[in-house]
Structure formats: structure tokens, C-alpha cells
Design a protein around this motif. Structure first.
Motif, PDB file in Angstrom:
ATOM      1  N   THR A  51       0.865  -0.736  -0.144  1.00 23.14           N
ATOM      2  CA  THR A  51      -0.217   0.278  -0.254  1.00 23.14           C
ATOM      3  C   THR A  51       1.051   1.044  -0.526  1.00 23.14           C
ATOM      4  OG1 THR A  51      -1.753  -0.927   1.730  1.00 23.14           O
ATOM      5  CG2 THR A  51      -1.669   1.637   1.223  1.00 23.14           C
ATOM      6  N   ILE A  52       0.911   1.847  -0.343  1.00 26.54           N
ATOM      7  CA  ILE A  52       1.049   3.992  -0.101  1.00 26.54           C
ATOM      8  C   ILE A  52       0.042   4.467   0.106  1.00 26.54           C
ATOM      9  CG2 ILE A  52       2.084   5.164  -1.625  1.00 26.54           C
ATOM     10  CD1 ILE A  52       2.673   3.502  -4.477  1.00 26.54           C
ATOM     11  N   LEU A  53       0.212   5.297   1.102  1.00 31.62           N
ATOM     12  CA  LEU A  53      -0.154   6.424   2.419  1.00 31.62           C
ATOM     13  C   LEU A  53       0.378   7.153   2.054  1.00 31.62           C
ATOM     14  CD1 LEU A  53      -0.928   3.935   5.178  1.00 31.62           C
ATOM     15  CD2 LEU A  53      -3.064   4.405   3.411  1.00 31.62           C
ATOM     16  N   PRO A  54      -0.857   8.683   1.873  1.00 32.05           N
ATOM     17  CA  PRO A  54      -0.324   9.913   2.138  1.00 32.05           C
ATOM     18  C   PRO A  54       0.666   9.970   4.264  1.00 32.05           C
ATOM     19  CG  PRO A  54      -2.683  10.011   2.570  1.00 32.05           C
ATOM     20  CD  PRO A  54      -2.439   8.911   2.071  1.00 32.05           C
ATOM     21  N   ASP A  55       1.144  11.140   4.105  1.00 31.95           N
ATOM     22  CA  ASP A  55       1.843  11.102   5.404  1.00 31.95           C
ATOM     23  C   ASP A  55       0.789  11.768   6.203  1.00 31.95           C
ATOM     24  OD1 ASP A  55       3.778  11.118   7.808  1.00 31.95           O
ATOM     25  OD2 ASP A  55       5.296  11.244   6.047  1.00 31.95           O
ATOM     26  N   GLU A  56       0.022  11.278   7.078  1.00 30.06           N
ATOM     27  CA  GLU A  56      -1.053  11.297   7.042  1.00 30.06           C
ATOM     28  C   GLU A  56      -1.292  10.159   8.743  1.00 30.06           C
ATOM     29  OE1 GLU A  56      -2.840  14.645   7.350  1.00 30.06           O
ATOM     30  OE2 GLU A  56      -2.192  14.316   5.397  1.00 30.06           O
ATOM     31  N   PRO A  57      -1.119  11.362   9.804  1.00 31.39           N
ATOM     32  CA  PRO A  57      -1.313  10.137  10.898  1.00 31.39           C
ATOM     33  C   PRO A  57      -2.484   9.047  11.408  1.00 31.39           C
ATOM     34  CG  PRO A  57      -0.359  12.254  11.929  1.00 31.39           C
ATOM     35  CD  PRO A  57      -0.820  12.264   9.755  1.00 31.39           C
ATOM     36  N   ALA A  58      -3.228   9.506  10.841  1.00 31.60           N
ATOM     37  CA  ALA A  58      -4.310   8.489  11.436  1.00 31.60           C
ATOM     38  C   ALA A  58      -4.951   7.795  10.195  1.00 31.60           C
ATOM     39  CB  ALA A  58      -5.895   9.990  10.933  1.00 31.60           C
ATOM     40  N   GLN A  59      -4.169   8.119   9.081  1.00 29.19           N
ATOM     41  CA  GLN A  59      -4.469   6.770   7.742  1.00 29.19           C
ATOM     42  C   GLN A  59      -3.284   5.679   8.127  1.00 29.19           C
ATOM     43  OE1 GLN A  59      -5.049   7.655   3.550  1.00 29.19           O
ATOM     44  NE2 GLN A  59      -5.818  10.575   4.307  1.00 29.19           N
ATOM     45  N   ILE A  60      -1.628   6.805   8.850  1.00 32.80           N
ATOM     46  CA  ILE A  60      -0.988   5.372   9.117  1.00 32.80           C
ATOM     47  C   ILE A  60      -1.558   4.421   9.909  1.00 32.80           C
ATOM     48  CG2 ILE A  60       0.955   5.204   9.894  1.00 32.80           C
ATOM     49  CD1 ILE A  60       1.456   7.439   8.145  1.00 32.80           C
ATOM     50  N   GLN A  61      -2.124   5.209  11.087  1.00 30.37           N
ATOM     51  CA  GLN A  61      -2.550   3.902  12.286  1.00 30.37           C
ATOM     52  C   GLN A  61      -3.945   3.605  11.801  1.00 30.37           C
ATOM     53  OE1 GLN A  61      -3.681   7.172  15.127  1.00 30.37           O
ATOM     54  NE2 GLN A  61      -1.056   7.161  15.941  1.00 30.37           N
ATOM     55  N   GLY A  62      -4.584   4.254  11.240  1.00 29.02           N
ATOM     56  CA  GLY A  62      -5.670   2.831  11.068  1.00 29.02           C
ATOM     57  C   GLY A  62      -5.103   2.063  10.046  1.00 29.02           C
ATOM     58  N   HIS A  63      -4.354   2.012   8.847  1.00 31.05           N
ATOM     59  CA  HIS A  63      -3.619   1.059   8.568  1.00 31.05           C
ATOM     60  C   HIS A  63      -3.126  -0.333   8.933  1.00 31.05           C
ATOM     61  CE1 HIS A  63      -3.194  -0.773   4.741  1.00 31.05           C
ATOM     62  NE2 HIS A  63      -2.143  -0.921   4.467  1.00 31.05           N
ATOM     63  N   LEU A  64      -2.501   0.513  10.472  1.00 33.45           N
ATOM     64  CA  LEU A  64      -1.282  -0.347  10.844  1.00 33.45           C
ATOM     65  C   LEU A  64      -3.109  -1.621  11.582  1.00 33.45           C
ATOM     66  CD1 LEU A  64       0.840  -1.860  11.993  1.00 33.45           C
ATOM     67  CD2 LEU A  64       1.155   0.495  13.146  1.00 33.45           C
ATOM     68  N   VAL A  65      -3.856  -0.710  11.921  1.00 28.98           N
ATOM     69  CA  VAL A  65      -4.969  -1.725  12.839  1.00 28.98           C
ATOM     70  C   VAL A  65      -5.753  -2.469  11.750  1.00 28.98           C
ATOM     71  CG1 VAL A  65      -7.449  -1.056  14.153  1.00 28.98           C
ATOM     72  CG2 VAL A  65      -5.161   0.519  14.842  1.00 28.98           C
ATOM     73  N   ALA A  66      -5.858  -1.692  11.036  1.00 25.52           N
ATOM     74  CA  ALA A  66      -6.163  -3.106   9.605  1.00 25.52           C
ATOM     75  C   ALA A  66      -5.753  -4.164   9.517  1.00 25.52           C
ATOM     76  CB  ALA A  66      -7.057  -2.448   8.573  1.00 25.52           C
ATOM     77  N   LEU A  67      -4.384  -4.348   9.534  1.00 27.51           N
ATOM     78  CA  LEU A  67      -3.825  -5.024   9.504  1.00 27.51           C
ATOM     79  C   LEU A  67      -2.873  -5.934  10.199  1.00 27.51           C
ATOM     80  CD1 LEU A  67      -0.121  -2.609   7.087  1.00 27.51           C
ATOM     81  CD2 LEU A  67      -1.933  -4.819   6.025  1.00 27.51           C
ATOM     82  N   GLY A  68      -3.013  -5.242  11.248  1.00 27.78           N
ATOM     83  CA  GLY A  68      -3.169  -5.772  13.332  1.00 27.78           C
ATOM     84  C   GLY A  68      -4.232  -7.583  12.956  1.00 27.78           C
ATOM     85  N   GLN A  69      -5.215  -7.009  12.143  1.00 27.94           N
ATOM     86  CA  GLN A  69      -6.821  -8.001  12.049  1.00 27.94           C
ATOM     87  C   GLN A  69      -6.118  -9.141  11.721  1.00 27.94           C
ATOM     88  OE1 GLN A  69      -9.134  -7.094  14.598  1.00 27.94           O
ATOM     89  NE2 GLN A  69      -6.998  -5.564  15.024  1.00 27.94           N
ATOM     90  N   ARG A  70      -4.890  -8.927  10.273  1.00 29.43           N
ATOM     91  CA  ARG A  70      -4.912 -10.318   9.820  1.00 29.43           C
ATOM     92  C   ARG A  70      -4.436 -11.318  10.273  1.00 29.43           C
ATOM     93  NH1 ARG A  70      -3.383  -7.379   4.034  1.00 29.43           N
ATOM     94  NH2 ARG A  70      -3.516  -9.564   3.798  1.00 29.43           N
ATOM     95  N   PRO A  71      -5.062 -12.086  10.800  1.00 33.01           N
ATOM     96  CA  PRO A  71      -4.190 -13.637  11.223  1.00 33.01           C
ATOM     97  C   PRO A  71      -2.676 -13.857  10.316  1.00 33.01           C
ATOM     98  CG  PRO A  71      -6.286 -14.360  10.325  1.00 33.01           C
ATOM     99  CD  PRO A  71      -6.263 -12.614  10.333  1.00 33.01           C
ATOM    100  N   GLU A  72      -2.735 -13.825   8.904  1.00 37.33           N
ATOM    101  CA  GLU A  72      -1.731 -14.731   8.369  1.00 37.33           C
ATOM    102  C   GLU A  72      -0.825 -13.976   8.329  1.00 37.33           C
ATOM    103  OE1 GLU A  72      -3.463 -11.742   5.173  1.00 37.33           O
ATOM    104  OE2 GLU A  72      -4.564 -12.522   6.674  1.00 37.33           O
ATOM    105  N   LEU A  73      -0.577 -12.180   8.242  1.00 35.36           N
ATOM    106  CA  LEU A  73       0.407 -10.903   8.233  1.00 35.36           C
ATOM    107  C   LEU A  73       0.994 -11.725   9.605  1.00 35.36           C
ATOM    108  CD1 LEU A  73       1.379  -9.064   6.541  1.00 35.36           C
ATOM    109  CD2 LEU A  73       0.112  -7.730   7.741  1.00 35.36           C
ATOM    110  N   GLU A  74       2.651 -11.403   9.559  1.00 36.37           N
ATOM    111  CA  GLU A  74       3.414 -11.536  10.355  1.00 36.37           C
ATOM    112  C   GLU A  74       4.626  -9.905  10.549  1.00 36.37           C
ATOM    113  OE1 GLU A  74       5.219 -16.356  10.461  1.00 36.37           O
ATOM    114  OE2 GLU A  74       4.876 -15.680   8.566  1.00 36.37           O
TER     115      GLU A  74
END
Length: 170
Positions: A51-74
Motif C-alpha cells: 500500500t502507498i499512503l499519504p503522510d497522514e497519522p490517522a491513515q497510517i494508524q488506521g492501516h496498521l490497525v487493519a493490518l493487525g487484524q490479519r492473522p496470516e500477516l507476520e
């Protein structure tokens, strides 16, 4: 080749996400994201999200939270936004979410950067840690920094660290 202090008994493919933080890059111009993908796949790891995201803290955090919910991701490797300019907010956004930090990552990254870029290494806010049982690395967005971080630090330890997270460190 890099010395590995604790050779891994067998190759393991770590499932990784790449997140480029940039207000201007596209998939075609994201040389650093492309380099991370190439280095991971050359070392038999799997890139399961990019993913490419703009340097916006809320978007960065939101994406990390979403990635955190993916069980296959390490593991998640962020690149870009780690300096001290007003638009460099990756460190601030990620540091707030990390449940554990790996201070040695940033310390070693800056120490290894010093011979290449001199005292400008002090402006790097590279950081690593854990979020939702996933390894999180945040590195500068230059291709030189990406190459240094992956070859010298991330790739030699990626399997070992993910196995420690999975086993609870035993």
C-alpha cells in the motif's frame, strides 16, 4: 553475506506487508517499495499486502490497525516519513501503537547509517516493535536506507524474530 548469529534450521517464508508513506509516490515511482518487495521475495518471503499512503497519522494508524487484524500477516515494513520535517509523521503514528519496542533496531540503523551519511543519521527516526503479535519496522524512504535496513538488520533476523513472537520467546 551477513553473519547470522543463530542460523535458522530451515527456511521459512514470513508473510509481510509493505507500506510506503509518501504524498507523491505511485506504484510505478515507488522505488523503495519495489526494492523492499524484491529483497523479501529474493529471500523467499511472501509479500501479501502493498500500500502507498499519504503522510497522514490517522491513515497510517488506521492501516496498521487493519493490518493487525490479519492473522496470516507476520511483519509490516513501513518506509518513508521518518525524518523531522513537518510532514514526517510515520514515527509518531506508529510509536503510539507499538506494544513493545525494539530499541536496538533504531540504534543499530543509525550507527550503520553514520558511515554512509555522517551526522545526518541523527535525524532518522527508524523504529521497530510489536503490534498485535506482528513485527513492525519503520525505516526511511530512500533506497539506500531501505537496502541498509533490509540487508543488514531485517532479513538476517526476520525468521528468528517471528518465531520468537509465535513461541512466546521460548
Amino acid at each position: 553475506m551477513t553473519n547470522i548469529p543463530h542460523p535458522d534450521s530451515q527456511p521459512v517464508a514470513v508473510h509481510c506487508a509493505i507500506v510506503t508513506i509518501s504524498d507523491t509516490r505511485t506504484p510505478e515511482t515507488d522505488r523503495s517499495g519495489q526494492l523492499i518487495q524484491a529483497l523479501l521475495t529474493q529471500n523467499s518471503h511472501a509479500v501479501v499486502d502493498y500500500t502507498i499512503l499519504p503522510d497522514e497519522p490517522a491513515q497510517i494508524q488506521g492501516h496498521l490497525v487493519a493490518l493487525g487484524q490479519r492473522p496470516e500477516l507476520e511483519a509490516v515494513i513501513f518506509n518513508g516519513g521518518t525524518g523531522i520535517a513537518p510532514r514526517d509523521t510515520t514515527y509518531d503514528a506508529i510509536a503510539l501503537l507499538l506494544e513493545k519496542t525494539l530499541p536496538g533496531f533504531g540504534e543499530l540503523f543509525r550507527a550503520l547509517s553514520y558511515p554512509e551519511i555522517g551526522s545526518r543519521a541523527i535525524a532518522s527516526r527508524a523504529i521497530a516493535g510489536l503490534y498485535q503479535s506482528k513485527l513492525i519496522f519503520s525505516i526511511p524512504g530512500s533506497t539506500g536506507a531501505v537496502k541498509l535496513a533490509l540487508i543488514k538488520l531485517i532479513l538476517p533476523e526476520l525468521i528468528h524474530l517471528t518465531q520468537q513472537v509465535k513461541s512466546g520467546g521460548h
